[in-house]
Design a protein around this motif. Structure first.
Motif, mmCIF file in Angstrom:
data_model
loop_
_atom_site.group_PDB
_atom_site.id
_atom_site.type_symbol
_atom_site.label_atom_id
_atom_site.label_comp_id
_atom_site.label_asym_id
_atom_site.label_seq_id
_atom_site.Cartn_x
_atom_site.Cartn_y
_atom_site.Cartn_z
ATOM 1 N N GLN A 23 -70.968 30.192 28.992
ATOM 2 C CA GLN A 23 -69.827 29.294 29.140
ATOM 3 C C GLN A 23 -68.966 29.703 30.332
ATOM 4 O O GLN A 23 -68.600 28.870 31.172
ATOM 5 C CB GLN A 23 -68.974 29.312 27.865
ATOM 6 N N ARG A 24 -68.674 31.003 30.432
ATOM 7 C CA ARG A 24 -67.825 31.482 31.530
ATOM 8 C C ARG A 24 -68.495 31.249 32.882
ATOM 9 O O ARG A 24 -67.842 30.844 33.856
ATOM 10 C CB ARG A 24 -67.516 32.969 31.343
ATOM 11 N N ALA A 25 -69.812 31.499 32.949
ATOM 12 C CA ALA A 25 -70.528 31.325 34.219
ATOM 13 C C ALA A 25 -70.535 29.862 34.648
ATOM 14 O O ALA A 25 -70.312 29.546 35.823
ATOM 15 C CB ALA A 25 -71.953 31.850 34.086
ATOM 16 N N LEU A 26 -70.782 28.956 33.716
ATOM 17 C CA LEU A 26 -70.807 27.534 34.038
ATOM 18 C C LEU A 26 -69.424 27.032 34.458
ATOM 19 O O LEU A 26 -69.296 26.225 35.382
ATOM 20 C CB LEU A 26 -71.335 26.738 32.839
ATOM 21 N N GLU A 27 -68.399 27.506 33.783
ATOM 22 C CA GLU A 27 -67.044 27.119 34.176
ATOM 23 C C GLU A 27 -66.719 27.670 35.571
ATOM 24 O O GLU A 27 -66.047 26.993 36.359
ATOM 25 C CB GLU A 27 -66.048 27.641 33.142
ATOM 26 N N HIS A 28 -67.213 28.854 35.871
ATOM 27 C CA HIS A 28 -66.963 29.466 37.181
ATOM 28 C C HIS A 28 -67.535 28.621 38.316
ATOM 29 O O HIS A 28 -66.967 28.586 39.413
ATOM 30 C CB HIS A 28 -67.573 30.868 37.215
ATOM 31 N N VAL A 29 -68.667 27.941 38.058
ATOM 32 C CA VAL A 29 -69.290 27.129 39.110
ATOM 33 C C VAL A 29 -68.876 25.657 39.041
ATOM 34 O O VAL A 29 -69.483 24.815 39.699
ATOM 35 C CB VAL A 29 -70.827 27.264 39.095
ATOM 36 N N GLY A 30 -67.843 25.363 38.255
ATOM 37 C CA GLY A 30 -67.236 24.042 38.334
ATOM 38 C C GLY A 30 -67.522 23.059 37.234
ATOM 39 O O GLY A 30 -67.147 21.890 37.338
ATOM 40 N N ALA A 31 -68.171 23.510 36.141
ATOM 41 C CA ALA A 31 -68.458 22.596 35.035
ATOM 42 C C ALA A 31 -67.334 22.626 34.006
ATOM 43 O O ALA A 31 -66.672 23.648 33.811
ATOM 44 C CB ALA A 31 -69.775 22.964 34.371
ATOM 45 N N ALA A 32 -67.115 21.489 33.357
ATOM 46 C CA ALA A 32 -66.223 21.412 32.212
ATOM 47 C C ALA A 32 -67.085 21.571 30.966
ATOM 48 O O ALA A 32 -67.850 20.671 30.619
ATOM 49 C CB ALA A 32 -65.489 20.076 32.194
ATOM 50 N N LEU A 208 -76.920 28.527 38.925
ATOM 51 C CA LEU A 208 -76.189 27.600 38.054
ATOM 52 C C LEU A 208 -75.426 26.570 38.883
ATOM 53 O O LEU A 208 -75.337 25.399 38.502
ATOM 54 C CB LEU A 208 -75.230 28.374 37.149
ATOM 55 N N ARG A 209 -74.902 26.997 40.013
ATOM 56 C CA ARG A 209 -74.197 26.061 40.906
ATOM 57 C C ARG A 209 -75.168 24.993 41.416
ATOM 58 O O ARG A 209 -74.826 23.799 41.482
ATOM 59 C CB ARG A 209 -73.567 26.829 42.060
ATOM 60 N N ASN A 210 -76.386 25.420 41.759
ATOM 61 C CA ASN A 210 -77.399 24.449 42.203
ATOM 62 C C ASN A 210 -77.685 23.423 41.114
ATOM 63 O O ASN A 210 -77.875 22.229 41.402
ATOM 64 C CB ASN A 210 -78.690 25.174 42.582
ATOM 65 N N TRP A 211 -77.732 23.882 39.860
ATOM 66 C CA TRP A 211 -77.996 22.947 38.762
ATOM 67 C C TRP A 211 -76.807 22.018 38.543
ATOM 68 O O TRP A 211 -76.980 20.798 38.423
ATOM 69 C CB TRP A 211 -78.313 23.710 37.473
ATOM 70 N N VAL A 212 -75.613 22.574 38.509
ATOM 71 C CA VAL A 212 -74.414 21.762 38.243
ATOM 72 C C VAL A 212 -74.257 20.683 39.315
ATOM 73 O O VAL A 212 -73.815 19.566 39.021
ATOM 74 C CB VAL A 212 -73.164 22.669 38.146
ATOM 75 N N ARG A 213 -74.631 21.002 40.542
ATOM 76 C CA ARG A 213 -74.529 19.996 41.611
ATOM 77 C C ARG A 213 -75.412 18.797 41.360
ATOM 78 O O ARG A 213 -75.128 17.694 41.865
ATOM 79 C CB ARG A 213 -74.897 20.641 42.948
#
Length: 216
Positions: A23-32, A208-213
């Protein structure tokens, strides 16, 4: 100028271990991020993350208890992104064999999860990945970058037949103790990793940033 809303991500909570680091990692890369066992929310989010720690059979039991297989299937039928991590990667294959118990998986990909043939198990710690050519997940990643693994079981062969009308999955590999296994797969909206990107420092955050994008 109106700010762009963060993409929504559901972390599916089905009793598969501590998922706060994800959760913390995903929030760090810009996900809600929402942590929930609600399959309706899992279907509706921009992205769904399926984590997993522990035994294959127990994870499948936990997924079924929250209607996880149906939520994952509905998302994939609509071409909506799903990311599996560790055992959340393993359950996407046909079946897993652990301690003599053969458990049916989600059958998204052919193959069996079985014990690695390495002199030292578990495979715990940092290792490089031989990323597939053209990988979006590993875009911008140096070949010597290391990711954090912790597992004794894996997928040691890839047997999906080629289809001239569908782009083949991007399959990335790693090796431990002389045994080669699948480290990650990118297959349309379904991506998954055997390693833990959320525990892999800056390298994992980049993935994770690549995925969130892809969710925007």
């Amino acid at each position: 100028m109106t700010a762009t809303a963060s993409p929504t991500v559901v972390l599916l909570d089905y009793g598969a271990g501590n998922i706060r680091s994800a959760q913390r990692a995903l929030e760090h890369v810009g996900a809600a991020v929402t942590v929930t066992d609600d399959p309706k929310l899992a279907v509706e989010a921009d992205g769904l993350v399926v984590p997993g720690v522990g035994a294959y059979a127990a994870c499948m039991q936990g997924l079924r208890a929250v209607n996880g297989p149906r939520a994952i299937g509905q998302r994939l039928a609509g071409g909506r992104p799903v990311l599996g991590i560790c055992v959340g990667f393993q359950v996407l294959f046909e079946h897993g064999v652990e301690h003599g118990v053969d458990t049916e998986g989600l059958v998204e990909w052919p193959g069996v999860v079985d014990k690695l043939k390495a002199p030292v198990l578990p495979h715990m710690g940092w290792n490089t990945v031989d990323a597939a050519d053209g990988s979006e997940l590993f875009a911008g990643c140096d070949p010597e970058t290391r990711f954090y693994f912790v597992h004794s079981y894996g997928v040691r062969s890839w047997d999906m037949e080629a289809d001239e009308f569908i782009a083949p999955p991007a399959v990335s590999w790693a090796e431990h103790g002389g045994d080669r296994f699948v480290a990650a797969v990118e297959n349309g909206p379904l991506w998954a990793t055997q390693f833990h990107p959320e525990k892999s420092g800056e390298a994992g955050l980049a993935l994770l940033r690549n995925w969130v994008r892809t969710l925007r």
